[in-house]
Design an enzyme around this catalytic site. Structure first.
Site, short mmCIF file in Angstrom:
data_model
loop_
_atom_site.label_atom_id
_atom_site.label_comp_id
_atom_site.label_asym_id
_atom_site.label_seq_id
_atom_site.Cartn_x
_atom_site.Cartn_y
_atom_site.Cartn_z
N ARG A 1 50.75 39.70 44.44
CA ARG A 1 49.86 39.39 43.31
C ARG A 1 50.54 39.68 41.98
NH1 ARG A 1 45.20 42.83 41.31
NH2 ARG A 1 44.13 41.54 39.79
N HIS B 1 51.11 36.86 39.18
CA HIS B 1 50.48 36.92 37.86
C HIS B 1 51.50 37.08 36.74
CE1 HIS B 1 46.04 37.77 39.01
NE2 HIS B 1 46.64 37.06 39.96
N TRP C 1 40.21 38.08 53.27
CA TRP C 1 40.05 36.69 53.70
C TRP C 1 40.11 36.56 55.23
CZ3 TRP C 1 42.45 38.00 49.15
CH2 TRP C 1 42.04 37.32 47.99
#
Length: 362
Positions: free
Chosen positions: A119, A123, A263
């Site tokens: 992540r 980002h 998820w």
């Protein structure tokens, strides 16, 4: 790092076992994987649909510690990697190994910092605008309060704090190179494909070139928003669908994004499970005092974001989702190309910057 320990922890923390639908050809085993081929074979086997219950105390400690240390670590302009040639002095194979050694921590989340490293790399890179040629991983502006304070970057101080000792150990590596390499290490060490990577990013010393808020995807939006964000970077529908498969890793946290849950049941293994779960489950709105999201109807343990559902409902996105759900190798091949492209957006590499293909640790 030992994948055996991660797999064993995942099994030990379970209270419910349920195999993913239409994946009867997979069977989970907790074993040590000494080669990439044995790890990939294990991924084709069934992983139990199971979760640990309750928050990890390590998450709270890491968030508090990261918040207290974050401003000093990541706004300082004392980094030594300011020379255009500083990157040549770094042994990136050693950096890779040291990052891999930082991944596993039984007190953090699901036992690995890998998902948050991915992540962070994402980002740091996904702010690129092809029209203005601004943003991207070069400059490492995500470490400054102006940009790190954007809502989409909540919690990433944890990842930066985890990597900061390596910046001190290897002062000639830029933050941009460190953060993107951490994403590569995480993808590979958690069982994903080999990702080509090259060094040579320079760091900005001030916040003057921080990107405006709103350049990263808003998980509460639909397909039009997703396309607007990714088209701005220069991606097409196939590449967008490949990149979102990284949601096989990690989970959402209500104290960061507002959303909550993983998820799938193997959040520390890089697989094509995002696509199989998205297509094979019935998804219903979650009943809770939080932002709108979906949970699987059968157990309510797994979640999908509104933006995730675009890859099921939008015909063009779904076309690629079905391909990747049926063929993990196809997903891996397309993901590695798209992820490499993401990490290099807007970067002006030295002409002689080498391209690395790192071997995973054995």
């Amino acid at each position: 790092m030992s994948l055996l320990r991660i797999a064993s922890r995942s099994l030990a923390r379970t209270s419910l076992l349920r195999a993913p639908k239409n994946t009867s050809s997979m069977a989970v085993t907790a074993r040590a994987f000494s080669t990439r081929s044995s790890h990939r074979q294990q991924q084709q086997q069934q992983m139990p649909r199971t979760l640990k219950a309750g928050p990890s105390p390590g998450v709270v400690a890491a968030l508090v510690g990261g918040a207290l240390a974050g401003w000093y670590f990541f706004s300082s302009d004392s980094a030594d990697a300011s020379s255009d040639n500083a990157w040549r002095k770094v042994n990136y194979h050693n950096v890779y190994k040291d990052i891999a050694d930082l991944l596993e921590d039984e007190d953090y989340d699901d036992g690995s910092y890998g998902p948050i490293f991915v992540r962070l790399a994402w980002h740091a890179s996904g702010t690129f605008d092809k029209m203005t040629r601004t943003g991207g991983s070069s400059g490492a502006t995500i470490r400054f309060p102006t940009e790190s304070g954007h809502d989409a970057n909540a919690g990433l101080d944890v990842a930066r704090a985890r990597l900061e000792p390596l910046k001190k150990k290897y002062p000639n590596i830029s933050y941009g190179d460190l953060y993107t390499l951490a994403g590569v290490v995480a993808v590979q060490e958690l069982g994903g494909p080999t990702v080509r990577w090259r060094p040579g990013r320079n760091d900005n010393k001030t916040e003057s070139e921080c990107t405006p808020d709103g350049r990263l995807p808003d998980a509460a939006q639909g397909s039009d928003h997703v396309r607007n964000i990714f088209y701005r970077m220069g991606f097409n529908d196939q590449e967008i669908t490949a990149l979102v498969g990284a949601h096989a890793l990690g989970r959402c946290h209500s104290n960061r994004s507002g959303f909550e849950g993983p998820w799938n049941a193997s959040p520390t293994s890089f697989t094509n499970f995002f696509y199989t779960e998205l297509l094979n489950n019935a998804w219903v709105p979650k009943k809770w005092n939080g932002p709108f999201q979906f949970v699987d109807k059968e157990t309510g343990q797994f979640m999908m974001l509104p933006a995730d559902m675009a890859f099921r409902t939008d015909p063009q996105f779904r076309k690629y989702t079905e391909i990747y759900a049926a063929d993990q190798d196809a997903f891996f091949a397309d993901f590695t190309k798209a992820f490499t492209k993401l990490l290099e957006l807007g970067v002006k590499f030295p002409e002689d910057a080498p391209v690395y293909e790192f071997k995973t640790l054995e």
